[in-house]
Design an enzyme around this catalytic site. Structure first.
Site, PDB file in Angstrom:
ATOM      1  N   HIS A  64      73.156  29.012   2.922  1.00 16.76           N
ATOM      2  CA  HIS A  64      74.264  29.945   2.721  1.00 16.76           C
ATOM      3  C   HIS A  64      74.557  30.580   4.083  1.00 16.76           C
ATOM      4  CE1 HIS A  64      73.691  29.956  -1.748  1.00 16.76           C
ATOM      5  NE2 HIS A  64      72.434  29.688  -1.385  1.00 16.76           N
ATOM      6  N   PHE A  65      75.604  30.102   4.738  1.00 19.27           N
ATOM      7  CA  PHE A  65      75.923  30.603   6.073  1.00 19.27           C
ATOM      8  C   PHE A  65      76.980  31.713   6.043  1.00 19.27           C
ATOM      9  CE2 PHE A  65      74.385  26.837   8.924  1.00 19.27           C
ATOM     10  CZ  PHE A  65      73.082  27.156   8.596  1.00 19.27           C
ATOM     11  N   ARG A  66      77.449  32.092   4.843  1.00 23.90           N
ATOM     12  CA  ARG A  66      78.186  33.339   4.587  1.00 23.90           C
ATOM     13  C   ARG A  66      79.627  33.361   5.081  1.00 23.90           C
ATOM     14  NH1 ARG A  66      74.897  34.590   0.621  1.00 23.90           N
ATOM     15  NH2 ARG A  66      72.949  35.603   1.196  1.00 23.90           N
ATOM     16  N   ASN A  96      79.331  29.810  -2.687  1.00 21.52           N
ATOM     17  CA  ASN A  96      79.502  31.204  -3.145  1.00 21.52           C
ATOM     18  C   ASN A  96      79.786  32.136  -1.956  1.00 21.52           C
ATOM     19  OD1 ASN A  96      76.809  30.530  -2.471  1.00 21.52           O
ATOM     20  ND2 ASN A  96      76.020  32.334  -3.513  1.00 21.52           N
ATOM     21  N   HIS A 180      71.369  25.352  -9.808  1.00 22.33           N
ATOM     22  CA  HIS A 180      70.489  26.510  -9.740  1.00 22.33           C
ATOM     23  C   HIS A 180      70.142  26.831 -11.178  1.00 22.33           C
ATOM     24  CE1 HIS A 180      69.622  30.801  -8.134  1.00 22.33           C
ATOM     25  NE2 HIS A 180      69.159  30.715  -9.380  1.00 22.33           N
ATOM     26  N   HIS A 238      65.462  24.240  -5.640  1.00 20.92           N
ATOM     27  CA  HIS A 238      64.396  25.260  -5.527  1.00 20.92           C
ATOM     28  C   HIS A 238      63.535  25.441  -6.779  1.00 20.92           C
ATOM     29  CE1 HIS A 238      67.790  27.412  -7.167  1.00 20.92           C
ATOM     30  NE2 HIS A 238      68.274  27.810  -6.011  1.00 20.92           N
ATOM     31  N   ASP A 315      67.220  27.038   1.486  1.00 19.03           N
ATOM     32  CA  ASP A 315      68.006  28.051   0.770  1.00 19.03           C
ATOM     33  C   ASP A 315      68.204  29.282   1.666  1.00 19.03           C
ATOM     34  OD1 ASP A 315      69.533  29.166  -1.231  1.00 19.03           O
ATOM     35  OD2 ASP A 315      67.837  29.738  -2.500  1.00 19.03           O
ATOM     36  N   HIS A 319      70.842  38.438   4.522  1.00 15.70           N
ATOM     37  CA  HIS A 319      71.449  39.729   4.195  1.00 15.70           C
ATOM     38  C   HIS A 319      71.105  40.691   5.318  1.00 15.70           C
ATOM     39  CE1 HIS A 319      72.458  38.559   0.072  1.00 15.70           C
ATOM     40  NE2 HIS A 319      71.254  38.031  -0.017  1.00 15.70           N
TER      41      HIS A 319
END
Length: 450
Positions: A64-66, A96, A180, A238, A315, A319
């Site tokens: 997740h590189f945002r 996401n 997931h 995962h 994964d 944050h």
């Protein structure tokens, strides 16, 4: 960047289960020759690999590189740079973000952005929702690495809980479906019970009980049943419990992964941490699915050795430090991991838990096979030169000043790992020299044999 010739000499080359001391020549971004002794072409850069391990770069099938929309936490530029410093040369990124990657326009916009800034190679998932089945039906198999389904809690409308929609996705997917797996109603009930007992002061060590093993098992069983019913290529992300492992077949061969119906992934943090670590790390290791018991951690390592677990990923989900300081319900789930994921796996090698051959298979070869990647994942003549040089005997203390994540923290900070990444090449370009990582966008869109 201009293409140059590079000769890596006298390294211990590990590929496809075979170790040999020799040389590897890179020309025009590809592996030109592998042999015992290669004469360097005129003008070539020569890297002495004596005493070091040369392996294919890790291909991380879950990050997740945002970007877009959540770039206070990370970006394609910052996180891909951290990835290559950790020996990850290619990544597959999750949907996401904001806006969510749930249509072709959003998908292609991410490819366009990655071409501008990514140091590593890239591909992106199309996210499933309760109302984008038409997009999934028409998806070009070469346009996305896979379809991601959140069968557990997620943001916005990306929790797919409509059974008819799930059946439609599994029946119509032309690419691997990745799930997931956590049962949201179970988790909601556990959260309500914890809140009733503790209010907002829920102890972080209860995370493994709130995001419970039962929630994982129920959801994983459901995904597997759907895949078997519809003949879907399913990759379950995962895995975190010992009980889930019993649902998978033992001894899946590397050669069979290309056509396998159901495969399993484990993540580096579930192999490295247990619920005993909540006491010292708290919300730093709060993630979904949760880090569970030492029994589960050891069972996962055993499943990697026995080829029940097919792929190891990160994964990676950064944050900000400030966000992680919140109370149990406010601190978000996710851990920054790409810069030290491979090094954490080498810790298992040093401890005698995993062989080097297994680590390379699960982080490179198996990913290439499962996702039908073209010319990546192996040290083969003619393949893209995505390589990592490792010094297994050069300890590295994880220091905050060396972290390349935008969030600028790691649960490994202050810890000394027993190996170091001393060089990384992406498409033949030397992107990391053991101290400095380039910012040049040399990553390429990954292609598939589909």
């Amino acid at each position: 960047m201009p293409m140059t010739s590079t000769l890596i000499s006298n390294a211990e080359i590990l590929n496809e289960g075979i170790r040999q001391t020799g040389d590897l020549l890179i020309e025009n971004g590809r592996i030109a020759k592998i042999g015992g002794s290669i004469t360097a072409p005129a003008g070539a850069t020569v890297i002495d690999g004596t005493g070091k391990l040369l392996i294919p770069g890790m291909i991380d099938d879950q990050v997740h590189f945002r970007e877009p929309g959540l770039t206070a936490k990370g970006s394609m530029a910052t996180e891909s740079r951290a990835a290559v410093a950790g020996g990850i040369t290619s990544f597959m990124e999750m949907p996401n973000v904001n806006p969510q990657t749930t249509n072709i326009e959003a998908l292609e916009a991410k490819y366009d952005r990655a071409a501008e800034v990514s140091v590593a190679n890239y591909s992106f998932y199309l996210g499933a929702t309760n109302d984008n089945l038409d997009v999934i039906k028409t998806l070009d198999p070469n346009a996305a690495c896979g379809i991601k389904i959140f069968m557990g809690a997620s943001t916005g409308n990306m929790l797919v809980d409509n059974k008819e929609t799930l059946a439609g996705i599994f029946a119509n997917a032309k690419v691997p479906v990745l799930t997931h797996c956590e049962d949201s109603p179970m988790i909601a009930a556990n959260e309500a019970a914890a809140r009733a007992k503790y209010g907002e002061a829920v102890p972080i060590h209860l995370h493994g009980e709130i995001r419970s093993r039962e929630a994982c098992i129920k959801s994983t069983k459901m995904a597997m049943e759907l895949a078997k019913e519809h003949g879907t290529k399913l990759h379950i992300l995962h895995i975190s419990t010992a009980e889930e492992l019993a649902l998978f077949e033992e001894g899946t061969s590397l050669a069979s992964l290309k056509d396998a119906n159901i495969t399993a992934e484990a993540c580096v943090h579930h192999l490295f941490y247990s619920d005993e670590d909540y006491q010292t790390l708290g919300a730093q290791i709060k993630c979904n699915p949760s880090v569970k018991t030492e029994r589960d951690r050891l069972a996962l390592l055993d499943a990697v050795r026995r080829d029940i677990i097919d792929v190891i990923a990160t994964d990676h989900a950064p944050h900000t430090w400030e966000e992680k300081q919140g109370t149990y319900f406010k601190a978000p789930s996710g851990v920054p991991l790409v810069q030290h994921a491979l090094l954490s796996l080498f810790e298992h090698y040093h401890a005698g838990a995993l062989s080097l051959e297994t680590i390379v298979q699960k982080t490179s070869h198996a990913v290439a096979e499962r996702f039908n990647l073209k010319d990546r994942g192996y040290l083969r003549e003619g393949y893209h030169a995505d390589l990592v040089l490792v010094d297994l005997n050069a300890p590295q203390k994880i220091d905050k000043d060396d972290l390349l994540y935008k969030c600028q923290w790691s649960p490994l900070e202050g810890r000394t790992l027993r190996s170091s990444i001393t060089g990384t090449w992406v498409n033949g370009v030397h992107v990391y020299d053991g101290k400095h990582a380039t910012t040049e966008p040399v990553g390429q869109r990954m292609a598939f044999n589909r």
